[in-house]
Design a protein around this motif. Structure first.
Motif, PDB file in Angstrom:
ATOM      1  N   UNK A 156      16.615  22.473 -18.762  1.00 10.41           N
ATOM      2  CA  UNK A 156      16.057  21.332 -18.019  1.00 10.41           C
ATOM      3  C   UNK A 156      16.790  21.023 -16.717  1.00 10.41           C
ATOM      4  N   UNK A 157      18.120  21.146 -16.707  1.00  7.53           N
ATOM      5  CA  UNK A 157      18.866  20.860 -15.479  1.00  7.53           C
ATOM      6  C   UNK A 157      18.589  21.929 -14.421  1.00  7.53           C
ATOM      7  N   UNK A 158      18.425  23.189 -14.845  1.00 13.48           N
ATOM      8  CA  UNK A 158      18.102  24.260 -13.905  1.00 13.48           C
ATOM      9  C   UNK A 158      16.704  24.048 -13.323  1.00 13.48           C
ATOM     10  N   UNK A 159      15.770  23.621 -14.187  1.00 15.59           N
ATOM     11  CA  UNK A 159      14.402  23.360 -13.743  1.00 15.59           C
ATOM     12  C   UNK A 159      14.386  22.203 -12.747  1.00 15.59           C
ATOM     13  N   UNK A 160      15.142  21.153 -13.054  1.00  7.95           N
ATOM     14  CA  UNK A 160      15.231  20.014 -12.142  1.00  7.95           C
ATOM     15  C   UNK A 160      15.800  20.450 -10.796  1.00  7.95           C
ATOM     16  N   UNK A 161      16.886  21.237 -10.818  1.00  6.52           N
ATOM     17  CA  UNK A 161      17.521  21.684  -9.581  1.00  6.52           C
ATOM     18  C   UNK A 161      16.555  22.490  -8.729  1.00  6.52           C
ATOM     19  N   UNK A 162      15.767  23.324  -9.377  1.00  9.00           N
ATOM     20  CA  UNK A 162      14.784  24.137  -8.665  1.00  9.00           C
ATOM     21  C   UNK A 162      13.728  23.253  -8.013  1.00  9.00           C
ATOM     22  N   UNK A 163      13.251  22.252  -8.750  1.00  9.41           N
ATOM     23  CA  UNK A 163      12.199  21.374  -8.229  1.00  9.41           C
ATOM     24  C   UNK A 163      12.718  20.472  -7.114  1.00  9.41           C
ATOM     25  N   UNK A 164      13.880  19.840  -7.347  1.00  9.46           N
ATOM     26  CA  UNK A 164      14.400  18.853  -6.405  1.00  9.46           C
ATOM     27  C   UNK A 164      15.252  19.471  -5.300  1.00  9.46           C
ATOM     28  N   UNK A 165      15.411  20.802  -5.336  1.00  5.44           N
ATOM     29  CA  UNK A 165      16.221  21.508  -4.337  1.00  5.44           C
ATOM     30  C   UNK A 165      17.679  21.053  -4.375  1.00  5.44           C
ATOM     31  N   UNK A 166      18.200  20.894  -5.585  1.00  2.00           N
ATOM     32  CA  UNK A 166      19.586  20.494  -5.791  1.00  2.00           C
ATOM     33  C   UNK A 166      20.476  21.718  -5.947  1.00  2.00           C
ATOM     34  N   UNK A 167      21.641  21.671  -5.318  1.00  2.00           N
ATOM     35  CA  UNK A 167      22.660  22.672  -5.550  1.00  2.00           C
ATOM     36  C   UNK A 167      23.620  22.199  -6.629  1.00  2.00           C
ATOM     37  N   UNK A 168      24.587  23.026  -6.966  1.00  2.00           N
ATOM     38  CA  UNK A 168      25.552  22.683  -8.015  1.00  2.00           C
ATOM     39  C   UNK A 168      26.287  21.380  -7.699  1.00  2.00           C
ATOM     40  N   UNK A 169      26.737  21.222  -6.465  1.00  2.00           N
ATOM     41  CA  UNK A 169      27.508  20.039  -6.085  1.00  2.00           C
ATOM     42  C   UNK A 169      26.680  18.761  -6.102  1.00  2.00           C
ATOM     43  N   UNK A 170      25.369  18.895  -5.894  1.00  2.00           N
ATOM     44  CA  UNK A 170      24.494  17.714  -5.855  1.00  2.00           C
ATOM     45  C   UNK A 170      24.398  17.011  -7.201  1.00  2.00           C
ATOM     46  N   UNK A 171      24.759  17.703  -8.280  1.00  2.00           N
ATOM     47  CA  UNK A 171      24.741  17.068  -9.597  1.00  2.00           C
ATOM     48  C   UNK A 171      25.880  16.053  -9.742  1.00  2.00           C
ATOM     49  N   UNK A 172      26.848  16.106  -8.818  1.00  4.56           N
ATOM     50  CA  UNK A 172      27.984  15.185  -8.871  1.00  4.56           C
ATOM     51  C   UNK A 172      27.812  14.030  -7.878  1.00  4.56           C
ATOM     52  N   UNK A 173      27.527  14.355  -6.643  1.00  4.37           N
ATOM     53  CA  UNK A 173      27.274  13.333  -5.623  1.00  4.37           C
ATOM     54  C   UNK A 173      26.090  13.792  -4.779  1.00  4.37           C
ATOM     55  N   UNK A 174      25.129  12.872  -4.552  1.00  2.00           N
ATOM     56  CA  UNK A 174      23.962  13.221  -3.741  1.00  2.00           C
ATOM     57  C   UNK A 174      23.646  12.048  -2.821  1.00  2.00           C
ATOM     58  N   UNK A 175      23.578  12.349  -1.526  1.00  2.00           N
ATOM     59  CA  UNK A 175      23.298  11.327  -0.507  1.00  2.00           C
ATOM     60  C   UNK A 175      24.255  10.134  -0.626  1.00  2.00           C
ATOM     61  N   UNK A 176      25.513  10.433  -0.912  1.00  2.00           N
ATOM     62  CA  UNK A 176      26.530   9.393  -0.965  1.00  2.00           C
ATOM     63  C   UNK A 176      26.540   8.565  -2.233  1.00  2.00           C
ATOM     64  N   UNK A 177      25.715   8.923  -3.219  1.00  2.00           N
ATOM     65  CA  UNK A 177      25.672   8.164  -4.475  1.00  2.00           C
ATOM     66  C   UNK A 177      26.058   9.060  -5.644  1.00  2.00           C
ATOM     67  N   UNK A 178      26.630   8.438  -6.672  1.00  2.00           N
ATOM     68  CA  UNK A 178      26.965   9.186  -7.878  1.00  2.00           C
ATOM     69  C   UNK A 178      25.684   9.745  -8.486  1.00  2.00           C
ATOM     70  N   UNK A 179      25.719  11.020  -8.840  1.00  2.00           N
ATOM     71  CA  UNK A 179      24.516  11.707  -9.298  1.00  2.00           C
ATOM     72  C   UNK A 179      24.484  11.816 -10.823  1.00  2.00           C
ATOM     73  N   UNK A 180      23.627  12.712 -11.322  1.00  2.00           N
ATOM     74  CA  UNK A 180      23.306  12.770 -12.748  1.00  2.00           C
ATOM     75  C   UNK A 180      24.524  13.043 -13.622  1.00  2.00           C
ATOM     76  N   UNK A 181      25.524  13.795 -13.123  1.00  2.14           N
ATOM     77  CA  UNK A 181      26.715  14.082 -13.928  1.00  2.14           C
ATOM     78  C   UNK A 181      27.394  12.794 -14.389  1.00  2.14           C
ATOM     79  N   UNK A 182      27.612  11.880 -13.465  1.00  2.00           N
ATOM     80  CA  UNK A 182      28.317  10.638 -13.798  1.00  2.00           C
ATOM     81  C   UNK A 182      27.442   9.693 -14.620  1.00  2.00           C
ATOM     82  N   UNK A 183      26.145   9.758 -14.409  1.00  2.77           N
ATOM     83  CA  UNK A 183      25.229   8.960 -15.229  1.00  2.77           C
ATOM     84  C   UNK A 183      25.326   9.397 -16.686  1.00  2.77           C
ATOM     85  N   UNK A 184      25.376  10.708 -16.896  1.00  5.55           N
ATOM     86  CA  UNK A 184      25.511  11.246 -18.252  1.00  5.55           C
ATOM     87  C   UNK A 184      26.864  10.870 -18.855  1.00  5.55           C
ATOM     88  N   UNK A 185      27.926  10.861 -18.031  1.00  2.00           N
ATOM     89  CA  UNK A 185      29.252  10.527 -18.561  1.00  2.00           C
ATOM     90  C   UNK A 185      29.311   9.092 -19.078  1.00  2.00           C
TER      91      UNK A 185
END
Length: 426
Positions: A156-185
């Motif tokens: 699911x995370x790979x599928x999301x990255x493909x759809x939303x054009x997210x790279x590996x780093x974007x799962x941590x911080x995206x557009x200056x906001x905490x991303x899905x990694x920290x939400x999951x934590x």
């Protein structure tokens, strides 16, 4: 009859077969994919050249191989042994092992994580003369929870990255906001508190254990190189690029060659490891990519997004809750991969139509779908594996037994993660 309704009927039939006969899910999706190609909804060239994301599949196959070698290295078992030795009491040790399971699962496939941690949980339970059922459930649900935290955690995370054009780093911080990694934590911390409340009764005990010998640190190095490679690729390419896929695939192949020629394991054992990779899910994903792509080609997903916009109106919170709740319920009973592929464009369109950042609803979809799999014993593959291990070791668990811990864990972790998501992205 319009073609879009025929395609929808094919998808519904496919879904029905997947739910009724999960061991035949790969055949069901391939059959549905063949049907939409034969009906000329999509051409073979478009299906296999555009709709199937081969970069995602390369990352999945390569990471599976690295995960198998990581298990072989016995490094995770040694880390768990060190945790037990370092913690002041066994209650904290159990919770620390569960959290470690989650962290490993953010980078290693969920089922593989449960398989490597299960012997540790069973051995510790025997020494404590403790029923291992809820310890094993804890391993499964914590692994599932972290599966969506990083790009390589789960499909699911790979599928999301493909759809939303997210790279590996974007799962941590995206557009200056905490991303899905920290939400999951945040969800994981809530889950850790929940489990500590359950295992606190063992808090006064401490056991000595024999530490597991490490076979090799090479697979750990491959895992670290995979993470570094994906992080570097994210700096130069948005989304999942061909370089991301090739990096992980090459590291996986290098690991298998190391296993065969440096470790001098037999050809039979090497082929057994390759054969043991999750090829069924890989074939399943190919079929799903084509079928959901065909549905998108007919415009059905856009129509559904418009319907949801009419349903929720301008109520942002209602849209958020609907996506979250429906995702939890559906993923508690059926495979979340086709649901996520179909719903990502719907959630994104709905958010944009309401003047929101699409992450608010897309992250809600991910949280509900991945954490919802913890609700029932068959909501995720890791759950089924945990149930099988318990049965094999003479401690079978039934549906109601799972719900006693799966349901409150799902509600608590989903509520915590979604509240943090709302605060950060609303």
């Amino acid at each position: 009859m319009e073609m879009k309704w025929i395609v929808l009927a094919i998808a519904a039939l496919m879904y029905g077969v997947v739910v009724a006969f999960p061991h035949k899910k790969a055949w069901a999706t391939l059959g549905a994919a063949a049907a939409v190609i034969l009906l000329q909804v999509v051409t073979p060239a478009h299906a296999f050249g555009t709709l199937v994301n081969w970069n995602v599949l390369m990352i999945y196959v390569g990471s599976l191989a690295i995960a198998e070698l990581f298990i072989y290295s016995r490094v995770p078992a040694r880390i768990a042994d060190n945790i037990v030795a370092a913690t002041p009491n066994i209650g904290l040790a159990i919770v620390a092992i569960l959290m470690m399971t989650g962290i490993i699962s953010a980078f290693v496939e969920n089922v593989a994580t449960v398989l490597v941690m299960a012997p540790i949980a069973l051995a510790l339970s025997r020494k404590l003369k403790m029923n291992p059922t809820y310890f094993m459930v804890g391993l499964a649900v914590m692994a599932n929870l972290q599966g969506t935290a990083t790009l390589v955690g789960d499909p699911p995370s790979m599928i999301f990255a493909s759809f939303a054009n997210y790279g590996f780093n974007d799962f941590f911080v995206y557009q200056g906001r905490l991303s899905i990694f920290f939400i999951v934590q945040v969800g994981m911390l809530a889950g850790a508190v929940f489990f500590y409340a359950y295992f606190a009764k063992n808090g006064g005990q401490k056991v000595d254990i024999e530490r597991e010998p490490i076979v090799s640190l090479v697979p750990t190095a491959l895992l670290v190189l995979m993470i570094i490679g994906l992080a570097i690729s994210s700096f130069f390419h948005t989304g999942i690029s061909i370089w991301s896929g090739l990096t992980v695939m090459i590291l996986g192949v290098a690991g298998l060659l190391w296993y065969r020629f440096v470790r001098k394991e037999s050809t039979a054992d090497t082929l057994k490891m390759i054969k043991g990779l999750d090829w069924e899910t890989i074939v399943f994903l190919i079929g799903i990519f084509i079928v959901i792509g065909a549905i998108a080609e007919t415009g059905l997903l856009e129509e559904f997004a418009i319907f949801l916009s009419t349903l929720v109106g301008s109520n942002v919170l209602l849209g958020f809750v609907v996506i979250l709740a429906v995702s939890v319920v559906i993923s508690g009973f059926v495979d979340n991969v086709p649901y996520i592929i179909a719903m990502l464009p719907v959630a994104s369109t709905l958010a944009v139509n309401m003047g929101l950042k699409p992450e608010l609803y897309m992250f809600a979809l991910l949280i509900g779908s991945c954490l919802g799999g913890n609700l029932t014993p068959f909501g995720a593959s890791a759950n089924i594996v945990a149930m099988g291990i318990l049965k094999k070791n003479g401690s079978p668990m039934n549906f109601s037994g799972w719900l006693k811990i799966g349901a409150p864990f799902t509600l608590i972790t989903t509520a915590a993660a979604s509240a943090f998501l709302w605060l950060v992205w609303r």
